[in-house]
Design an enzyme around this catalytic site. Structure first.
Site, PDB file in Angstrom:
ATOM      1  N   HIS A   1     -34.611  -6.900  11.402  1.00  0.00           N
ATOM      2  CA  HIS A   1     -35.760  -6.547  10.413  1.00  0.00           C
ATOM      3  C   HIS A   1     -37.060  -6.074  11.497  1.00  0.00           C
ATOM      4  O   HIS A   1     -37.033  -6.520  12.517  1.00  0.00           O
ATOM      5  CB  HIS A   1     -36.040  -7.949   9.820  1.00  0.00           C
ATOM      6  CG  HIS A   1     -37.041  -7.494   8.269  1.00  0.00           C
ATOM      7  ND1 HIS A   1     -38.324  -7.391   8.739  1.00  0.00           N
ATOM      8  CD2 HIS A   1     -36.758  -7.272   7.463  1.00  0.00           C
ATOM      9  CE1 HIS A   1     -38.908  -7.170   7.456  1.00  0.00           C
ATOM     10  NE2 HIS A   1     -38.005  -7.228   6.629  1.00  0.00           N
TER      11      HIS A   1
ATOM     12  N   ASP B   1     -31.237  -8.316   2.676  1.00  0.00           N
ATOM     13  CA  ASP B   1     -30.436  -7.368   2.015  1.00  0.00           C
ATOM     14  C   ASP B   1     -28.954  -8.016   2.298  1.00  0.00           C
ATOM     15  O   ASP B   1     -27.882  -7.630   1.293  1.00  0.00           O
ATOM     16  CB  ASP B   1     -30.413  -6.195   2.616  1.00  0.00           C
ATOM     17  CG  ASP B   1     -31.745  -5.511   2.309  1.00  0.00           C
ATOM     18  OD1 ASP B   1     -32.298  -5.746   1.250  1.00  0.00           O
ATOM     19  OD2 ASP B   1     -32.564  -5.129   3.360  1.00  0.00           O
TER      20      ASP B   1
END
Length: 379
Positions: free
Chosen positions: A261, A315
């Site tokens: 991320h 996700d």
């Protein structure tokens, strides 16, 4: 004149002051208005969270009851929009349909003058209520089914599942989707929030601005990543195949979706919460082999890349949860948009308070000034 320093992707460059959400990527902290996301996901609801993001405080019991009633009254879609959803190509991606539908919704609704608080609040209620109805109605139509009328007494999550499936959801399914909406409601100045604020900064209306957010969210490097995570896990097939699949990705420098991320160097706190939701869901509805594949892949990737700050992001587990709820893979990102509409609208309201048109500079790398050559003299 000296060139300005280029910051690719504006990484880390502050674009606005905001009191809505806060991230400490090194510590794995995400807060909405000062409240830790883990606590909100367990104790709160999506409606409470949407109120918190917009109003700055959690609602009282009376405020929440009134807010839920207002949301329930705004779920019915205008007939021209329903007709448009019916006529959309069955193979169109739901995010393209959603973006077009939000624009169409704006065309059906009263004008929202920039700075008009009452009109803005009306748009806030309409979008929070109508976006889930849009997603569910489109899904019904492309299955060849009739749309389901909304139930104003249900929560946002419960009504969405009703309109999607035609059946009243179980308590566990409603609660888990509700938690997922809380977890996805805001995430500071991400790509889609920035896009929405840029559009709104031109004094466009909220519907056009949310279209900008939906467009940014549709990209595979943003909201579309959860679809690719599930596809990867399904392609691996079994726990026994994980090691070989991962080693092939490492050797060929392939991207393993659901890991890493831009702001977190530890495991995404939303991923922790979604993993807990998945366990509860499987306890209630039965486990799924793909979850075991995910756990094994997490172990392999973190063992190899964890010291480089590569850990599961939001996700990684969201697609597994949505799939278990019977939601089609290409509807994962529209559900992300249902949740993120709460954050987008809070950011638009914040933008409205002290609006400045976004106009970033650039570093020019083109040809230097040169004389014009008439067309007859060009070789």
């Amino acid at each position: 004149m000296a060139q300005k320093e280029l910051v690719p992707g504006l990484a880390g460059v502050p674009a606005a002051e905001s009191a809505i959400s806060y991230i400490d990527g090194a510590a794995g902290i995400l807060q909405y208005r000062g409240y830790r996301i883990e606590e909100l996901a367990v104790e709160s609801t999506f409606e409470e969270t949407a109120w918190l993001l917009m109003e700055g405080e959690l609602p009282t019991a009376a405020q929440l009851e009134s807010f839920r009633k207002e949301l329930g009254q705004h779920r019915e879609l205008p007939s021209p929009l329903v007709s448009m959803l019916h006529d959309m190509p069955k193979d169109a991606h739901p995010m393209a349909v959603l973006q077009a539908a939000v624009a169409a919704l704006g065309a059906c609704e009263p004008r929202v003058p920039f700075g008009d608080e009452a009109a803005f609040r009306g748009a806030w209620l309409r979008l929070l209520s109508a976006v889930p109805s849009i997603v569910a109605t489109h899904e019904r139509f492309r299955r060849g089914q009739d749309p389901i009328s909304p139930d104003p007494t249900l929560s946002t999550a419960g009504n969405f599942l009703l309109q999607l499936t035609g059946d009243r959801p179980s308590k566990i399914a409603e609660r888990i989707l509700d938690c997922a909406l809380v977890l996805h409601a805001d995430h500071t100045m991400n790509a889609s929030t920035f896009a929405a604020r840029v559009v709104y900064g031109t004094q466009a209306d909220p519907y056009a601005s949310i279209c900008g957010g939906v467009g940014a969210l549709s990209g595979p490097l943003h909201g579309g990543a959860n679809e690719r995570v599930l596809a990867s896990l399904q392609s691996i097939g079994s726990v026994e195949a994980v090691d070989a699949w991962a080693q092939d990705q490492f050797a060929n420098k392939g991207k393993i979706m659901g890991f890493g991320h831009r702001v977190y160097s530890v495991k995404d706190p939303r991923s922790h919460a979604l993993q807990s939701l998945a366990v509860k869901l499987f306890d209630e509805l039965g486990s799924t082999p793909i979850y075991d594949v995910a756990l094994k892949l997490e172990q392999v990737v973190v063992d190899r890349l964890g010291d480089k700050g590569i850990h599961p992001n939001v996700d990684f587990f969201s697609g597994i949860v949505y799939s278990k709820l019977g939601i089609p893979t290409d509807q994962f990102t529209p559900i992300f948009a249902i949740a993120r509409t709460a954050g987008w609208m809070a950011h638009l309201h914040e933008q409205m308070q002290d609006n400045k048109l976004y106009r970033p500079g650039q570093v020019y790398v083109g040809v230097a000034e040169r004389p014009y050559v008439p067309i007859g003299e060009r070789g």
